[in-house]
Design a protein around this motif. Sequence first.
Motif, PDB file in Angstrom:
ATOM      1  N   ALA A 156      -3.518  59.192 -29.989  1.00  0.00           N
ATOM      2  CA  ALA A 156      -3.451  58.834 -28.564  1.00  0.00           C
ATOM      3  C   ALA A 156      -2.286  59.514 -27.849  1.00  0.00           C
ATOM      4  O   ALA A 156      -2.238  59.525 -26.614  1.00  0.00           O
ATOM      5  N   GLY A 157      -1.340  60.073 -28.610  1.00  0.00           N
ATOM      6  CA  GLY A 157      -0.170  60.697 -27.999  1.00  0.00           C
ATOM      7  C   GLY A 157       0.857  59.700 -27.524  1.00  0.00           C
ATOM      8  O   GLY A 157       1.632  59.986 -26.600  1.00  0.00           O
ATOM      9  N   THR A 158       0.904  58.534 -28.176  1.00  0.00           N
ATOM     10  CA  THR A 158       1.793  57.461 -27.721  1.00  0.00           C
ATOM     11  C   THR A 158       2.733  56.970 -28.824  1.00  0.00           C
ATOM     12  O   THR A 158       3.102  55.795 -28.859  1.00  0.00           O
ATOM     13  N   ALA A 197       4.266  61.885 -28.108  1.00  0.00           N
ATOM     14  CA  ALA A 197       5.101  60.675 -28.085  1.00  0.00           C
ATOM     15  C   ALA A 197       5.152  60.085 -26.681  1.00  0.00           C
ATOM     16  O   ALA A 197       5.297  60.810 -25.696  1.00  0.00           O
ATOM     17  N   GLY A 198       5.042  58.774 -26.598  1.00  0.00           N
ATOM     18  CA  GLY A 198       5.154  58.080 -25.323  1.00  0.00           C
ATOM     19  C   GLY A 198       6.556  57.575 -25.044  1.00  0.00           C
ATOM     20  O   GLY A 198       6.916  57.319 -23.902  1.00  0.00           O
ATOM     21  N   LYS A 199       7.360  57.434 -26.098  1.00  0.00           N
ATOM     22  CA  LYS A 199       8.740  56.974 -25.959  1.00  0.00           C
ATOM     23  C   LYS A 199       9.618  57.896 -26.792  1.00  0.00           C
ATOM     24  O   LYS A 199       9.426  58.007 -28.008  1.00  0.00           O
ATOM     25  N   ILE A 200      10.562  58.556 -26.150  1.00  0.00           N
ATOM     26  CA  ILE A 200      11.432  59.510 -26.826  1.00  0.00           C
ATOM     27  C   ILE A 200      12.876  59.111 -26.539  1.00  0.00           C
ATOM     28  O   ILE A 200      13.287  59.052 -25.377  1.00  0.00           O
ATOM     29  N   VAL A 201      13.623  58.834 -27.593  1.00  0.00           N
ATOM     30  CA  VAL A 201      15.016  58.438 -27.437  1.00  0.00           C
ATOM     31  C   VAL A 201      15.914  59.463 -28.129  1.00  0.00           C
ATOM     32  O   VAL A 201      15.742  59.736 -29.322  1.00  0.00           O
ATOM     33  N   HIS A 202      16.835  60.037 -27.380  1.00  0.00           N
ATOM     34  CA  HIS A 202      17.824  60.956 -27.958  1.00  0.00           C
ATOM     35  C   HIS A 202      18.948  60.097 -28.548  1.00  0.00           C
ATOM     36  O   HIS A 202      19.784  59.560 -27.820  1.00  0.00           O
TER      37      HIS A 202
END
Length: 306
Positions: A141-143, A166-171
């Motif tokens: 789904a790309g999430t 990714a739907g949520k990306i955290v550095h």
Amino acid sequence: MQLSPKHKGASMAQTRVGFIGLGLMGQGMAANIVGKGYPLTVYAHRNRAPVEDLIARGATEAATLADLARACDVILLCLSGSPQVSEVVTALKPGLTPGAVLIDCSTSDPVITESLARDLAAIGVDFADAPLSRTPKEAWAGTLDCMVGATPEVFARIHPIIATWAGKIVHIGGVGDGHRMKLLNNFISLGYAAIYAEAIALSEKVGIPIARFDSVIRGGRMDCGFYQTFMACALEGNREAHRFTISNAYKDLRYLESMANDAKVVTSMASAAKNAFAYAMANGGDGAEDYVPHLADFTAKQNGSS
């Protein structure tokens, strides 16, 4: 720490992307990369089916890992662990050119991650760790959720590619920090799994059926997405509700223990969770289709139940 919005994909730079590790998570991730406009090169290890699927979607297959490295600007790895990542990086090196970026999406040992990054920096190649969370369903789904360890400059460069799946990306921070956070994340989720398995075994032993146990937990404060996928197996018999193997879970908890040992942190809870998976591994739970929710079966047998 920076929380990044999902990339909308309005304009695709023609960054040439490589993908190695087309397993349960990797195939869906790679399909999103090529489906959202990036030239994609893949490499087959054993299973031809994902490669054929991606070729049909527009990807190109490389004959060797060195050939893939020559054809790509950014290469993603989604493998079982640090030994496999190290082996692949060694095979890629003859084809890597200065300015390339390798992204390790595996759950790896951060000590090895930092060592690989130093080695690659000597030849002008950047390294980032971008492990992921959620399930194959979200990969397609790309999430997925993704936690990234990289310099700010590398993070800015790779963010649009990661955002295809990714739907949520955290550095999180520098190289290695993504893998450290991933081990903490998996400690919590796999700790839940060990608790659920033991609670179910105890519930049955004291005469409370699983369905009645679930009727109290579901919808209450102790309910969560992980609980629901775990119970889809224990309660509904869906053996593929959460396709994350027991062997990978055991590996991740061993990496966590190693990280804690280096930090001189007592791991009473993490070691207990690891031992639950160690028991399953020692009693036949090391197969490619032995998934985390199946831990309930091994815990039940350990306590004399079927």
